[in-house]
Design a protein around this motif. Structure first.
Motif, mmCIF file in Angstrom:
data_model
loop_
_atom_site.group_PDB
_atom_site.id
_atom_site.type_symbol
_atom_site.label_atom_id
_atom_site.label_comp_id
_atom_site.label_asym_id
_atom_site.label_seq_id
_atom_site.Cartn_x
_atom_site.Cartn_y
_atom_site.Cartn_z
ATOM 1 N N LEU A 96 35.623 45.309 42.023
ATOM 2 C CA LEU A 96 34.899 46.378 42.745
ATOM 3 C C LEU A 96 33.892 47.071 41.833
ATOM 4 O O LEU A 96 32.792 47.434 42.258
ATOM 5 C CB LEU A 96 35.892 47.399 43.309
ATOM 6 C CG LEU A 96 36.748 46.915 44.486
ATOM 7 C CD1 LEU A 96 37.801 47.948 44.857
ATOM 8 C CD2 LEU A 96 35.874 46.614 45.703
ATOM 9 N N GLY A 148 40.129 46.351 40.753
ATOM 10 C CA GLY A 148 39.270 47.417 40.241
ATOM 11 C C GLY A 148 38.068 46.849 39.501
ATOM 12 O O GLY A 148 36.941 47.310 39.679
ATOM 13 N N SER A 206 36.496 52.655 41.104
ATOM 14 C CA SER A 206 36.966 51.379 40.549
ATOM 15 C C SER A 206 37.560 51.570 39.150
ATOM 16 O O SER A 206 38.564 50.929 38.802
ATOM 17 C CB SER A 206 35.809 50.378 40.484
ATOM 18 O OG SER A 206 35.229 50.238 41.745
#
Lengths: 77, 661
Positions: free
Chosen positions: B390, B387, B419
């Motif tokens: 990203l 996450g 994200s």
């Protein structure tokens, strides 16, 4: 890890449920995808519809996954 | 949400029409509608059309000339700016036209020179290879060029379209019959399956030689005029010299052209934009109607901008122009649609539009899409490190490329929202690079680790719960919309679908002993009633469509299992990467793990996004979304390609309108 024959067969069954469904999905998607991309090349505004059409057969593999999960959860050790 | 639109009519003194259109263009508040299909009393097209048509065509020609000149500059030939600075009075078309015409001869001369240079390069390049090859057939020609001239001997290069050497012998016999022994003919194969020949002969027999070659249909290598009187060797040398000089001459001509155009390109670019604006205003005259003294224009305007539009018209024209709200506008589904959502939801509007523009007076699902897509994306990725990576990628893309394209900007913001959810669900699942966080740092899970053997069932139930909520919400929205629009049958069908779902879940609860067995009867009854209600709107076809609807509903809910399936695939790939890192030398383990995590990350950025989108489009939108809308394009605004707004498609006319003179 020791695995008895029953558990092994369950694993094979679950794998077949997902794998065969995935093959079916792949065959369907290959044909739909080719046609959808042809349509998008002509009319780019159809991209959203194309994603939708290509994604529709994925339900098959999800149902295969559901069967595999049921095999493991309900029948597993 | 969809901005409420209203249709207005703008009525004023006929001679103020162009000024009004100019003002509307600068305001960018309205989308003009062709009055021809409006329910208006008989109106004509505004008169003065011949003069206006001529003016429009002259402007169109001037804009085309400016486009052509700006294209020549290379850098400034971009499409018309998205937002044209509206300063029409600062551009004098006649002045621009005179300036363009004054420079045109010089520009034409330079462009012709550049084109001639390129053409020469192509022609010379085509000949020189062949001539060099022929020169190699008689190498002495290279050495005896001046001697040949002194002896008054000429040379001709020939190409015979055959590989048969006997043809050369036949030609030699013919030449012997004409010239006796006063010639030399040598040949060799050249590219393309032909024979190249060089013929040396007395210059005083040139006429006979050409006549013979013409009679025998032998193809000479026709040199450009500049080389025709040169010998073979001199031609090759002259061509080589030209090819060497060619790049410099092209650069010089291009530099001169740039100098001529460069001084004007900014000014012309600005003039082109302003003249294009004026041209579009003249085009818009055709969408208006007129009586002997007044004109009328019809337009869509966002309701909240109505007062501003009225104030702007009164402020500029006083009582000479009247704004009138057309009563049919409020419920007209042909109205264009303008999406206006809260700032956090705005980046998701393009995802709705990717599917279709919602129809006027229907529901805009952008807010719900903004809620569910990041939620589902995060639920599938569910990893703190993935996450975070990203999120960083999304922010970098937003910062570096966001200004270039609204889609990239909105897409990166949507990815950033997803994200953040992925990080949050990573905390819930206790995942950082799969189980590495747990292994290395003992990272706890707020709920449970997805790679635990006993996590499968709860994850599946969680996915089904989200799916059920999503599908039920879709049906409720559809029901509300049908109820609001007084569509009874679709409303009943939606109620039936909700009852079927309730019955199915009742049965499932009884089967899993979460409800007592006594609930079985009511659950079946509710399901059957629901099925009848869902099938009834289809009439007899409902006997077939009802069961299909039932299967479709079950499939819709089960489809949300992908939320668990994709997430499990991701976490198990990460676990495998971590396991492989412990096998073999440490460096190899790190490389293999890094590769697999990178692969997993790439998949995590793509697959969950597609799956989340699919769940919106197929399972959610199909319950309530009404597409087929048309985006609001204000008069004076442009799309990304610089195209101007066109008149809106007309609604069905209710009153015939007289047009023409």
């Amino acid at each position: 890890m020791d695995v008895d024959i029953g558990t092994g067969l369950l694993g094979i069954g679950a794998g077949l449920a997902v794998g065969l469904a995935a093959i079916g999905t792949g065959v369907a998607q290959s044909r739909i995808g080719a046609a959808a991309m042809g349509a998008v090349a002509e009319r780019p505004e159809l991209m959203g519809r194309a994603i939708l059409l290509v994604a529709i057969p994925e339900t098959l593999v999800i149902l295969g996954f559901a069967v595999a999960a049921m095999v493991i959860v309900l029948l597993g050790p | 949400m969809l901005v409420p639109m209203t249709k207005v009519r703008i009525i004023g003194r006929r001679e103020r029409l162009e000024e009004v259109l100019e003002h509307l263009y600068s305001l960018r508040l309205v989308e003009l509608v062709d009055v021809e299909a409006e329910p208006l009393p008989a109106v004509d097209r505004p008169s003065g059309s011949e003069e206006r048509t001529e003016r429009r065509e002259r402007l169109r020609l001037l804009v085309a000339e400016l486009d052509g000149l700006l294209d020549l500059t290379g850098g400034d030939g971009a499409p018309v700016a998205e937002e044209i600075p509206f300063e029409p009075h600062e551009v004098d078309p006649e002045g621009v036209r005179a300036e363009v015409r004054a420079l045109a001869p010089r520009v034409d001369e330079l462009t012709a020179r550049i084109q001639a240079l390129f053409a020469e390069e192509v022609v010379v390049g085509r000949y020189i290879g062949l001539l060099r090859h022929l020169l190699e057939i008689v190498p002495e020609l290279r050495l005896l060029d001046t001697e040949l001239a002194a002896l008054r001997l000429g040379t001709i290069a020939l190409v015979l379209n055959t590989e048969d050497a006997s043809v050369v012998e036949l030609l030699r016999e013919e030449l012997r019959g004409t010239l006796g022994a006063r010639f030399l003919l040598v040949s060799a194969p050249v590219e393309g399956g032909a024979l190249g020949c060089v013929l040396i002969f007395p210059l005083d027999a040139r006429a006979e030689v050409h006549e013979l070659l013409g009679r025998q249909r032998v193809r000479q290598v026709p040199l450009p005029d500049a080389y025709r009187d040169l010998s073979l060797r001199a031609s090759v040398e002259a061509m080589e010299a030209r090819l060497r000089a060619h790049p410099g001459e092209v650069v010089a001509a291009r530099a001169e052209l740039d100098a001529v155009l460069g001084a004007h390109s900014a000014e012309w670019s600005s003039a082109r934009d302003a003249l294009t604006a004026r041209l579009e205003q003249l085009d818009a005259v055709r969408w208006t109607g007129a009586t002997r003294r007044a004109f009328v224009a019809a337009a869509w305007v966002p309701r909240h901008e109505l007062a501003r539009l009225g104030d702007a018209l009164v402020g500029r024209f006083g009582g000479e122009v009247v704004l009138e709200e057309a009563s049919a506008g409020r419920r007209d589904t042909s109205a264009p649609v303008l999406l206006r959502n809260a700032r956090p939801a705005r980046p998701f509007e393009f995802l709705v539009r990717l599917y279709d523009d919602p129809r006027a007076r229907s529901l805009d699902p952008t807010g719900l899409v903004a809620l569910f897509i990041p939620l589902m994306f995060g639920l599938m990725v569910g990893d703190v490190v993935y996450g975070a990576v990203l999120l960083a990628v999304a922010l970098v893309v937003r910062a570096r490329l966001g200004a270039r394209s609204p889609v990239v900007r909105d897409g990166s913001l949507a990815l950033a929202a997803g994200s953040v959810c992925a990080i949050a669900f990573g905390v819930v699942y206790g995942e950082a690079l799969g189980d590495l966080g747990e292994r290395a740092f003992g990272m706890p899970a707020l709920w449970r680790h997805r790679d635990d053997a006993d996590a499968l069932e709860p994850l599946l139930l969680f996915a089904l719960a989200i799916g059920t909520a999503h599908v039920v919400l879709g049906y409720v929205l559809g029901l509300w919309q049908s109820w609001r629009d007084r569509y009874v049958r679709p409303a009943l069908a939606h109620v039936g679908s909700l009852l079927v779902l309730a019955g199915l879940f009742g049965l499932a609860a009884v089967a899993t002993e979460r409800l007592p067995g006594a609930a079985l009867g009511p659950a079946v009854a509710v399901g059957i009633v629901g099925l009848v209600l869902a099938s009834a709107p289809h009439g007899r076809l409902g006997l077939v469509l009802g069961p299909l609807e039932l299967v479709g509903m079950i499939g819709n809910v089960l489809s949300y299992l992908r939320l668990a399936a994709v997430g499990l695939a991701s976490v198990y790939l990460a676990v495998v990467a971590n396991e492989l890192a412990t096998v073999g030398p440490i460096w190899m383990g790190v490389v293999v793990a890094a590769f697999l995590h990178a692969l997993n990350l790439a998949l995590a950025g793509f697959t969950p996004a597609i799956q989340a989108l699919r769940l919106q489009y197929v399972e959610f939108f199909s319950k309530f979304f009404v597409g087929g809308g048309r985006a609001f394009r204000p008069f004076g605004a442009r799309d990304g390609s610089g195209r101007a707004a066109r008149p809106a498609p007309a609604a069905v006319p209710t009153t015939p309108v007289r047009t023409g003179a």
